[in-house]
Design a protein around this motif. Structure first.
Motif, PDB file in Angstrom:
ATOM      1  N   VAL A  60       0.845  -1.186   0.000  1.00  0.00           N
ATOM      2  CA  VAL A  60       0.000   0.000   0.000  1.00  0.00           C
ATOM      3  C   VAL A  60       0.884   1.242   0.000  1.00  0.00           C
ATOM      4  CG1 VAL A  60      -1.782   1.332   1.201  1.00  0.00           C
ATOM      5  CG2 VAL A  60      -1.843  -1.178   1.257  1.00  0.00           C
ATOM      6  N   VAL A  61       0.613   2.152  -0.898  1.00  0.00           N
ATOM      7  CA  VAL A  61       1.265   3.463  -0.917  1.00  0.00           C
ATOM      8  C   VAL A  61       0.197   4.494  -0.581  1.00  0.00           C
ATOM      9  CG1 VAL A  61       2.456   5.197  -2.316  1.00  0.00           C
ATOM     10  CG2 VAL A  61       3.023   2.754  -2.566  1.00  0.00           C
ATOM     11  N   LEU A  62       0.394   5.197   0.532  1.00  0.00           N
ATOM     12  CA  LEU A  62      -0.577   6.171   1.025  1.00  0.00           C
ATOM     13  C   LEU A  62      -0.065   7.581   0.780  1.00  0.00           C
ATOM     14  CD1 LEU A  62      -3.132   6.905   2.746  1.00  0.00           C
ATOM     15  CD2 LEU A  62      -1.610   6.822   4.743  1.00  0.00           C
ATOM     16  N   LEU A  63      -0.918   8.409   0.197  1.00  0.00           N
ATOM     17  CA  LEU A  63      -0.608   9.821  -0.020  1.00  0.00           C
ATOM     18  C   LEU A  63      -1.160  10.638   1.140  1.00  0.00           C
ATOM     19  CD1 LEU A  63       0.476  11.913  -2.183  1.00  0.00           C
ATOM     20  CD2 LEU A  63      -1.924  12.186  -2.822  1.00  0.00           C
ATOM     21  N   THR A  64      -0.280  11.360   1.855  1.00  0.00           N
ATOM     22  CA  THR A  64      -0.746  12.266   2.903  1.00  0.00           C
ATOM     23  C   THR A  64      -0.167  13.647   2.626  1.00  0.00           C
ATOM     24  OG1 THR A  64       1.026  11.638   4.480  1.00  0.00           O
ATOM     25  CG2 THR A  64      -1.072  10.425   4.581  1.00  0.00           C
ATOM     26  N   GLY A  65       0.580  14.206   3.553  1.00  0.00           N
ATOM     27  CA  GLY A  65       1.184  15.517   3.370  1.00  0.00           C
ATOM     28  C   GLY A  65       2.078  15.848   4.545  1.00  0.00           C
ATOM     29  N   ASP A 103      11.159  -3.056  -4.837  1.00  0.00           N
ATOM     30  CA  ASP A 103      11.442  -3.386  -3.445  1.00  0.00           C
ATOM     31  C   ASP A 103      12.246  -2.250  -2.813  1.00  0.00           C
ATOM     32  OD1 ASP A 103      10.180  -5.844  -3.685  1.00  0.00           O
ATOM     33  OD2 ASP A 103      12.023  -6.862  -4.338  1.00  0.00           O
ATOM     34  N   GLY A 104      12.278  -2.238  -1.491  1.00  0.00           N
ATOM     35  CA  GLY A 104      13.111  -1.274  -0.780  1.00  0.00           C
ATOM     36  C   GLY A 104      12.389  -0.054  -0.260  1.00  0.00           C
ATOM     37  N   HIS A 105      11.067   0.016  -0.468  1.00  0.00           N
ATOM     38  CA  HIS A 105      10.316   1.182   0.000  1.00  0.00           C
ATOM     39  C   HIS A 105       9.421   0.873   1.202  1.00  0.00           C
ATOM     40  CE1 HIS A 105      11.429   3.716  -3.456  1.00  0.00           C
ATOM     41  NE2 HIS A 105      11.385   2.595  -4.141  1.00  0.00           N
ATOM     42  N   ASP A 106       9.311  -0.395   1.559  1.00  0.00           N
ATOM     43  CA  ASP A 106       8.417  -0.747   2.657  1.00  0.00           C
ATOM     44  C   ASP A 106       8.868  -0.088   3.954  1.00  0.00           C
ATOM     45  OD1 ASP A 106       7.064  -2.290   0.878  1.00  0.00           O
ATOM     46  OD2 ASP A 106       7.666  -4.230   1.703  1.00  0.00           O
ATOM     47  N   GLY A 107       7.911   0.500   4.671  1.00  0.00           N
ATOM     48  CA  GLY A 107       8.203   1.122   5.956  1.00  0.00           C
ATOM     49  C   GLY A 107       8.850   2.486   5.861  1.00  0.00           C
ATOM     50  N   LEU A 108       8.912   3.071   4.655  1.00  0.00           N
ATOM     51  CA  LEU A 108       9.546   4.375   4.486  1.00  0.00           C
ATOM     52  C   LEU A 108       8.509   5.476   4.352  1.00  0.00           C
ATOM     53  CD1 LEU A 108      12.462   3.620   1.979  1.00  0.00           C
ATOM     54  CD2 LEU A 108      12.524   3.639   4.485  1.00  0.00           C
ATOM     55  N   VAL A 109       8.879   6.658   4.830  1.00  0.00           N
ATOM     56  CA  VAL A 109       8.096   7.875   4.633  1.00  0.00           C
ATOM     57  C   VAL A 109       8.886   8.769   3.693  1.00  0.00           C
ATOM     58  CG1 VAL A 109       7.086   9.915   5.710  1.00  0.00           C
ATOM     59  CG2 VAL A 109       7.036   7.713   6.907  1.00  0.00           C
TER      60      VAL A 109
END
Length: 278
Positions: free
Chosen positions: A89-94, A177-183
């Protein structure tokens, strides 16, 4: 299959294009699938993100999900995604999500959305873009009327970002790969005043455009005509009271995509026709 929510919005439409260019299967969540203007190859599907039970068809076979924040039952929505086998899941916030200010309407819904995702048990990546360059499209009625563009918070610098770049980072986070758990904190390459942006538009359009700042009273009246008061209060706290600094430039777009973030000049040239047709 990747499901893109907000698929006809500023970021979602760019992401649908990016994923199709990458050869991915894309399902686009829209209000009315029969009337949705989508590029060839995107599969339109209906559903209401405020009612997770309505998303059975939309989520069928989906392994990657691009999600917008602020829906009524984010935990229930994410639980449904987990049940059907979504793997990323990729979530867009701000940027205001980091404030975790539960008294600020905008910060609150972004923070709660991030918390729900972190607690969901799903692999996640969070994107926190700053102001969008596409916000300049709000000036179209003024450009239609004359050469003066009046803006709120005229003395505030923001490192605004092109939605094209947000989508480019989202695509990489969904596919690599490599983006899990990143902000990922996302900005454009320079912090500009609204007057700087207007000057760029003037040059691109060959117009004698001028920028004038609204008083706070004028800005509040104009904004309250377009959005609920709690959201107006939130933006005043961000930009008048100074609780949110969007002037810092982050190098994330370059790091993730391998190319520099687009400038406002590039955005203006790409969207010049929208201004010329007014």
């Amino acid at each position: 299959m990747i499901l893109v929510t907000g698929a006809t919005g500023n970021v979602g439409s760019e992401l649908v294009e990016a994923l199709l260019r990458a050869g991915e299967q894309v399902r686009a969540l829209v209000r009315n699938p029969a009337e949705a203007a989508l590029p060839a190859g995107a599969e339109p599907v209906g559903g209401d993100l405020n009612r997770p039970e309505s998303l059975t068809r939309a989520l069928d076979g989906v392994r990657g999900l691009f999600l917008l924040p602020g829906y009524d039952d984010m935990p229930g929505l994410l639980a449904r995604a987990r049940e059907v086998g979504v793997r990323r899941v990729v979530l867009l916030t701000g940027g205001s999500a980091a404030l975790e200010d539960m008294t600020n309407a905008v910060s609150r819904y972004m923070t709660l959305s991030e918390r729900a995702l972190r607690a969901s048990g799903l692999p996640w990546t969070i994107l926190r873009p700053r102001s969008f360059m596409s916000n300049a499209l709000r000036w179209l009625p003024q450009v239609r009327a004359g050469d003066v563009v009046r803006v709120p918070f005229a003395d505030v610098r923001t490192a605004a970002i092109d939605p094209y770049d947000i989508a480019a980072v989202a695509a990489r986070a969904l596919l690599d790969d490599g983006h899990d758990g990143l902000v990922h904190e996302l900005t454009g390459p320079r912090a500009l005043l609204a007057a700087d942006q207007v000057a760029v538009l003037a040059e691109v359009l060959g117009r004698d455009l001028r920028c004038e700042g609204l008083t706070n009273a004028e800005a509040r009246a104009e904004m309250e005509a377009a959005m609920p008061v709690p959201y107006v209060d939130a933006f005043f706290r961000f930009f008048s009271d100074g609780t949110l600094d969007e002037s810092y430039v982050h190098p994330t777009v370059q790091k993730v995509t391998g190319r520099p973030a687009r400038t406002f000049e590039q955005w203006a040239n790409a969207h010049a026709d929208a201004f010329r047709t007014v």
